[in-house]
Design a protein around this motif. Structure first.
Motif, PDB file in Angstrom:
ATOM      1  N   UNK A  53      30.046  54.432  36.048  1.00  0.00           N
ATOM      2  CA  UNK A  53      28.908  55.086  36.688  1.00  0.00           C
ATOM      3  C   UNK A  53      29.369  56.214  37.604  1.00  0.00           C
ATOM      4  N   UNK A  54      30.296  55.909  38.499  1.00  0.00           N
ATOM      5  CA  UNK A  54      30.754  56.906  39.481  1.00  0.00           C
ATOM      6  C   UNK A  54      31.517  58.035  38.795  1.00  0.00           C
ATOM      7  N   UNK A  55      32.383  57.689  37.858  1.00  0.00           N
ATOM      8  CA  UNK A  55      33.193  58.698  37.165  1.00  0.00           C
ATOM      9  C   UNK A  55      32.310  59.747  36.480  1.00  0.00           C
ATOM     10  N   UNK A  56      31.240  59.293  35.864  1.00  0.00           N
ATOM     11  CA  UNK A  56      30.378  60.214  35.118  1.00  0.00           C
ATOM     12  C   UNK A  56      29.300  60.859  35.978  1.00  0.00           C
ATOM     13  N   UNK A  57      29.063  60.318  37.180  1.00  0.00           N
ATOM     14  CA  UNK A  57      28.004  60.857  38.032  1.00  0.00           C
ATOM     15  C   UNK A  57      28.474  61.974  38.945  1.00  0.00           C
ATOM     16  N   UNK A  58      29.709  61.884  39.404  1.00  0.00           N
ATOM     17  CA  UNK A  58      30.174  62.820  40.425  1.00  0.00           C
ATOM     18  C   UNK A  58      31.114  63.872  39.837  1.00  0.00           C
ATOM     19  N   UNK A  59      31.010  65.085  40.312  1.00  0.00           N
ATOM     20  CA  UNK A  59      31.874  66.157  39.797  1.00  0.00           C
ATOM     21  C   UNK A  59      33.283  66.096  40.386  1.00  0.00           C
ATOM     22  N   UNK A  60      34.195  66.721  39.702  1.00  0.00           N
ATOM     23  CA  UNK A  60      35.562  66.941  40.184  1.00  0.00           C
ATOM     24  C   UNK A  60      36.326  65.653  40.476  1.00  0.00           C
ATOM     25  N   UNK A  61      36.203  64.673  39.578  1.00  0.00           N
ATOM     26  CA  UNK A  61      36.985  63.447  39.686  1.00  0.00           C
ATOM     27  C   UNK A  61      37.882  63.332  38.468  1.00  0.00           C
ATOM     28  N   UNK A  62      39.079  62.779  38.651  1.00  0.00           N
ATOM     29  CA  UNK A  62      39.943  62.536  37.501  1.00  0.00           C
ATOM     30  C   UNK A  62      40.321  61.068  37.357  1.00  0.00           C
ATOM     31  N   UNK A  63      39.926  60.226  38.331  1.00  0.00           N
ATOM     32  CA  UNK A  63      40.207  58.793  38.221  1.00  0.00           C
ATOM     33  C   UNK A  63      39.280  58.042  39.157  1.00  0.00           C
ATOM     34  N   UNK A  64      38.647  57.003  38.637  1.00  0.00           N
ATOM     35  CA  UNK A  64      37.804  56.115  39.437  1.00  0.00           C
ATOM     36  C   UNK A  64      38.072  54.699  38.965  1.00  0.00           C
ATOM     37  N   UNK A  65      38.433  53.817  39.893  1.00  0.00           N
ATOM     38  CA  UNK A  65      38.657  52.455  39.448  1.00  0.00           C
ATOM     39  C   UNK A  65      38.940  51.493  40.579  1.00  0.00           C
ATOM     40  N   UNK A  66      39.260  50.298  40.155  1.00  0.00           N
ATOM     41  CA  UNK A  66      39.485  49.188  41.064  1.00  0.00           C
ATOM     42  C   UNK A  66      40.904  48.665  40.913  1.00  0.00           C
ATOM     43  N   UNK A  67      41.519  48.379  42.034  1.00  0.00           N
ATOM     44  CA  UNK A  67      42.753  47.594  42.071  1.00  0.00           C
ATOM     45  C   UNK A  67      42.378  46.273  42.724  1.00  0.00           C
ATOM     46  N   UNK A  68      42.738  45.176  42.085  1.00  0.00           N
ATOM     47  CA  UNK A  68      42.373  43.851  42.572  1.00  0.00           C
ATOM     48  C   UNK A  68      43.597  43.161  43.174  1.00  0.00           C
ATOM     49  N   UNK A  69      43.387  42.519  44.298  1.00  0.00           N
ATOM     50  CA  UNK A  69      44.469  41.866  45.028  1.00  0.00           C
ATOM     51  C   UNK A  69      44.749  40.502  44.407  1.00  0.00           C
ATOM     52  N   UNK A  70      46.007  40.256  44.078  1.00  0.00           N
ATOM     53  CA  UNK A  70      46.389  38.986  43.452  1.00  0.00           C
ATOM     54  C   UNK A  70      47.036  38.018  44.437  1.00  0.00           C
ATOM     55  N   UNK A  71      46.957  38.321  45.723  1.00  0.00           N
ATOM     56  CA  UNK A  71      47.576  37.485  46.743  1.00  0.00           C
ATOM     57  C   UNK A  71      48.903  38.038  47.214  1.00  0.00           C
ATOM     58  N   UNK A  72      49.470  38.968  46.444  1.00  0.00           N
ATOM     59  CA  UNK A  72      50.745  39.582  46.789  1.00  0.00           C
ATOM     60  C   UNK A  72      50.655  41.104  46.798  1.00  0.00           C
ATOM     61  N   UNK A  73      50.032  41.648  45.758  1.00  0.00           N
ATOM     62  CA  UNK A  73      49.946  43.104  45.598  1.00  0.00           C
ATOM     63  C   UNK A  73      48.649  43.468  44.896  1.00  0.00           C
ATOM     64  N   UNK A  74      48.386  44.762  44.801  1.00  0.00           N
ATOM     65  CA  UNK A  74      47.221  45.255  44.083  1.00  0.00           C
ATOM     66  C   UNK A  74      47.583  45.425  42.612  1.00  0.00           C
ATOM     67  N   UNK A  75      46.679  44.963  41.731  1.00  0.00           N
ATOM     68  CA  UNK A  75      46.893  45.057  40.291  1.00  0.00           C
ATOM     69  C   UNK A  75      45.736  45.855  39.703  1.00  0.00           C
ATOM     70  N   UNK A  76      46.056  46.812  38.846  1.00  0.00           N
ATOM     71  CA  UNK A  76      45.020  47.667  38.280  1.00  0.00           C
ATOM     72  C   UNK A  76      43.956  46.831  37.580  1.00  0.00           C
ATOM     73  N   UNK A  77      42.713  47.213  37.825  1.00  0.00           N
ATOM     74  CA  UNK A  77      41.565  46.587  37.181  1.00  0.00           C
ATOM     75  C   UNK A  77      40.842  47.642  36.365  1.00  0.00           C
ATOM     76  N   UNK A  78      39.570  47.434  36.102  1.00  0.00           N
ATOM     77  CA  UNK A  78      38.801  48.403  35.324  1.00  0.00           C
ATOM     78  C   UNK A  78      38.794  49.783  35.981  1.00  0.00           C
ATOM     79  N   UNK A  79      38.886  50.818  35.139  1.00  0.00           N
ATOM     80  CA  UNK A  79      38.897  52.186  35.652  1.00  0.00           C
ATOM     81  C   UNK A  79      38.474  53.160  34.568  1.00  0.00           C
ATOM     82  N   UNK A  80      38.248  54.396  34.992  1.00  0.00           N
ATOM     83  CA  UNK A  80      38.001  55.543  34.122  1.00  0.00           C
ATOM     84  C   UNK A  80      39.026  56.602  34.494  1.00  0.00           C
ATOM     85  N   UNK A  81      39.687  57.173  33.505  1.00  0.00           N
ATOM     86  CA  UNK A  81      40.697  58.194  33.753  1.00  0.00           C
ATOM     87  C   UNK A  81      41.943  57.906  32.942  1.00  0.00           C
TER      88      UNK A  81
END
Length: 160
Positions: free
Chosen positions: A42-70
């Motif tokens: 939604x955000x990636x396609x709605x807003x101009x001038x973006x090249x990456x939109x997504x979520x990093x999810x915390x696994x208790x130790x570090x952030x792990x890539x989750x769903x994204x656009x880009x």
């Protein structure tokens, strides 16, 4: 219902419309992967001038890539590295006008010039971060920050 080209008015008004769309997307759905995927798109396609939109999810130790656009992204980010790590560690939104000037910036996409990262926190628990990158220097202002923080809250609230 989710025609992003229909956003109109001032930037705050556009974010209010986008927020309504975000709420509709997650309504009745508590799955964090499904909601992260839809909100990223939604955000990636709605807003101009973006090249990456997504979520990093915390696994208790570090952030792990989750769903994204880009383009493909860094898979794991320690909390002591980069803009995402700073947002997660400090639990404060990071709005960076020039990522090259940010100490320890992780260049997952060399085209990224500015970045806004919202920590996702529920109670005292870190869930992850909502990360938005742009190829434009100083792309994000206070209106963007407020609007994207509101969308991040929708994600957290949908978790139940």
């Amino acid at each position: 219902m989710f025609a992003t080209s229909s956003l109109a008015g001032s930037k705050p008004e556009q974010y209010a419309q986008l927020l309504d769309q975000a709420r509709a997307l997650v309504h009745g759905e508590a799955d964090r992967i499904a909601n992260a995927a839809n909100l990223s798109a939604l955000v990636y396609h709605a807003l101009p001038d973006l090249n990456w939109v997504g979520f990093y999810l915390y696994d208790g130790t570090e952030l792990v890539v989750g769903p994204f656009q880009g383009l493909p992204a860094c898979v794991r980010i320690p909390l002591d590295k980069g803009v995402c790590g700073a947002a997660a560690r400090l639990r404060v939104t990071q709005r960076i006008d020039d990522v090259d000037a940010f100490p320890g910036h992780i260049a997952c996409d060399s085209a990224s010039r500015s970045e806004l990262v919202v920590p996702l926190v529920r109670g005292d628990a870190l869930i992850g971060v909502f990360d938005i990158d742009s190829p434009v220097l100083a792309r994000f202002d206070a209106d963007d920050q407020a609007g994207l923080e509101a969308i991040a809250r929708v994600f957290v609230e949908a978790l139940g």
